[in-house]
Design an enzyme around this catalytic site. Structure first.
Site, short mmCIF file in Angstrom:
data_model
loop_
_atom_site.label_atom_id
_atom_site.label_comp_id
_atom_site.label_asym_id
_atom_site.label_seq_id
_atom_site.Cartn_x
_atom_site.Cartn_y
_atom_site.Cartn_z
N GLY A 239 0.76 -1.25 0.00
CA GLY A 239 0.00 0.00 0.00
C GLY A 239 0.78 1.28 0.00
N GLY A 277 3.87 -3.70 -3.73
CA GLY A 277 3.83 -3.91 -5.17
C GLY A 277 4.28 -2.63 -5.88
NE ARG A 278 0.20 2.33 -6.12
CZ ARG A 278 -0.84 2.40 -6.97
NH1 ARG A 278 -0.70 2.98 -8.13
NH2 ARG A 278 -2.01 1.87 -6.63
NE ARG A 314 -2.14 3.05 -11.74
CZ ARG A 314 -2.07 4.24 -11.19
NH1 ARG A 314 -1.48 5.22 -11.81
NH2 ARG A 314 -2.59 4.45 -10.00
CB CYS A 346 -13.42 4.07 -31.05
SG CYS A 346 -12.46 3.96 -32.56
N1 LLP Z 1 -1.55 -7.04 -0.98
C1 LLP Z 1 -2.84 -7.13 -1.35
C2 LLP Z 1 -3.69 -8.12 -0.69
C3 LLP Z 1 -3.34 -6.32 -2.37
O1 LLP Z 1 -4.61 -6.41 -2.72
C4 LLP Z 1 -2.48 -5.38 -3.00
C5 LLP Z 1 -2.98 -4.51 -4.08
C6 LLP Z 1 -1.14 -5.34 -2.59
C7 LLP Z 1 -0.72 -6.17 -1.57
C8 LLP Z 1 -0.14 -4.42 -3.21
O2 LLP Z 1 -0.43 -3.10 -2.95
P1 LLP Z 1 0.59 -1.94 -3.39
O3 LLP Z 1 1.81 -2.05 -2.51
O4 LLP Z 1 0.89 -2.14 -4.80
O5 LLP Z 1 -0.17 -0.69 -3.14
N2 LLP Z 1 -4.64 -1.24 -10.13
C9 LLP Z 1 -4.60 -0.23 -9.09
C10 LLP Z 1 -4.01 -0.78 -7.79
C11 LLP Z 1 -4.73 -1.99 -7.25
C12 LLP Z 1 -4.12 -2.54 -5.99
C13 LLP Z 1 -4.74 -3.85 -5.63
N3 LLP Z 1 -4.17 -4.51 -4.48
C14 LLP Z 1 -3.83 0.97 -9.60
O6 LLP Z 1 -3.38 0.98 -10.74
O7 LLP Z 1 -3.69 1.95 -8.89
#
Ligand code: LLP
Length: 421
Positions: A239, A277-278, A314, A346
């Site tokens: 997150g 992740g991000r 996005r 489109c």
């Molecule tokens: N753990 C769980 C259970 C999750 O659902 C997620 C992301 C993460 C970890 C990783 O979170 P991060 O560190 O990446 O914030 N497609 C969207 C983001 C969706 C995130 C879904 N879950 C976007 O492009 O902003």
């Protein structure tokens, strides 16, 4: 911090010229930097040095197996949400004991597959899912290692589509039902509870929601201890946000985040798990696209490029802002002009930037859409029967096409006209 910078007037990914790369692989394409991926992983892991930690990179952010291999080599575990992602992690060589499996809708087939692989733990999101996992594991004669994902009902102050920790979100077991469910799980033959999991949302740039959520986690851990439930680990989820607007929005450093976590985890004597992740992938990737036309509308200018919403969804899905840099540095010295950057799809929602002051891009100029390494390629589609675009991984002065552009036969050749015609 990332490794996309101008050298000799041309934007480079590490030591590879993006102009040269565009000529070789064609546009549009995603380009990832190994050094940036590695740096982000290390900055995150180092923030917890000295603690017993497993960082499980959240594959959904960028699941190319070359990226997974790069992180796996550094010792990263993986957070997966489907059998497909689990297969990717294994194909990249990540050992099963470093893999956790999240998600509200795991099928029994996926559970069996993951149990046979011997993954570290399942993050279980509901009572019926726990019952199903118990049955599947019991049937296989094994015990599933489980962390219940707890929903703390906390607003992570992010875009509503990527908030996961509020009571109205579909994720996790309501906080006030968790303690009872742990007791119930203790009586199940196919399940061994060994952790707690929480993930409240994505692109979080304020530490307070994390602090509030982790305080609740700590309280629950204390209650479970009183109940005699052994906790081996606490999984704090992912997150942590990233700077999409350069130095104008600086999210907390992993060290600051670590202080909040370590405060909450103090004296619990648990292993600490994370699912970033991000934070690892976003700034390690860009989308390179070429200008097709500059079109004067009735009252605005449209810069039409060869990438579209199907390549990077996005901006239209989350109103996300991605910086745009010219590949040719000299363009930056020219006075900016307001434009919409749009693709060939489109739909009015097909844009990469709206009303943006940008250098005066002309036909055939290359632009780099920044911070596109997370939730970019993974969310792409073939809408409008457009080919998925290649992914390229750079390391120093070398590059590898880690997902080639498919051909049209691969795109439409699998479809069949029924024999009643
Ligand atoms: N753990 C769980 C259970 C999750 O659902 C997620 C992301 C993460 C970890 C990783 O979170 P991060 O560190 O990446 O914030 N497609 C969207 C983001 C969706 C995130 C879904 N879950 C976007 O492009 O902003």
């Amino acid at each position: 911090m990332h490794q996309f910078a101008y050298k000799g007037g041309v934007l480079h990914a590490e030591d590879v010229s993006l102009d040269a790369l565009a000529s070789e692989v064609g546009t549009p394409f995603y380009c990832y930097s190994t050094a940036t991926l590695e740096r982000h992983y290390k900055v995150f892991a180092d923030a917890f040095s000295g603690a017993d930690v497993l960082v499980c990179y959240s594959i959904k952010a960028n699941s190319n197996i070359a990226v997974l291999r790069t992180l796996g080599e550094l010792g990263s575990g993986m957070d997966v949400v489907s059998e497909g992602e689990l297969r990717r992690a294994r194909a990249a060589g990540v050992p099963p004991e470093r893999i956790v499996f999240s998600g509200v809708g795991k099928t029994r087939e996926e559970m069996a597959y993951a149990l046979n692989e011997g993954i570290y733990a399942f993050n279980v999101e509901s009572e019926p899912e726990l019952a199903a996992l118990n049955e599947v594991a019991h049937g296989l004669g094994v015990k599933a290692r489980v962390a219940l994902r707890v929903n703390p009902d906390i607003d992570p102050k992010t875009h509503r589509k990527i908030s996961t920790g509020k009571a109205e979100d579909k994720f996790g077991v309501p906080f006030d039902r968790a303690r009872a469910l742990y007791k119930e799980a203790a009586g199940m033959q196919g399940v061994e509870t060994c952790g707690i999991h929480m993930h409240i949302g994505s692109q979080i740039t304020d530490l307070k929601p994390f602090g509030d959520a982790f305080t609740l986690l700590r309280a629950l851990a204390g209650q479970l201890k009183e109940d005699g439930i052994k906790l081996e680990f606490i999984n704090f989820g992912g997150g942590l946000g990233v700077p999409y607007r350069g130095s104008n929005d600086v999210p907390p450093h992993p060290d600051e985040y670590a202080t909040v976590v370590l405060d909450a985890a103090e004296e619990l004597n648990c292993k600490l798990l994370f699912e970033p992740g991000r934070m690892i992938a976003a700034n390690a990737g860009i989308l390179v696209t070429r200008v097709l036309y500059v079109k004067e509308g009735a009252n605005k200018t449209f810069t039409v490029v060869d990438a579209a919403m199907n390549d990077l969804i996005r901006p239209t899905l989350y109103e996300a802002y991605h910086d745009i840099w010219p590949v040719r540095e000299s363009l930056r010295a020219e006075p900016p002009q307001k434009t919409d950057v749009v693709g060939p799809v489109c739909e009015t929602g097909d844009y990469l930037a709206l009303d943006r002051d940008l250098p005066p891009f002309g036909e055939a100029d290359l632009m780099a859409v920044m911070t596109a390494g997370a939730y970019g390629a993974v969310q792409s589609s073939t809408y409008n029967t457009r080919l998925l675009i290649p992914e390229v991984l750079v390391k120093g002065g070398h590059y590898a096409v880690v997902r080639p552009r498919p051909d049209y036969d691969e795109l439409i050749g699998g479809e069949k006209i029924p024999d009643w015609f």
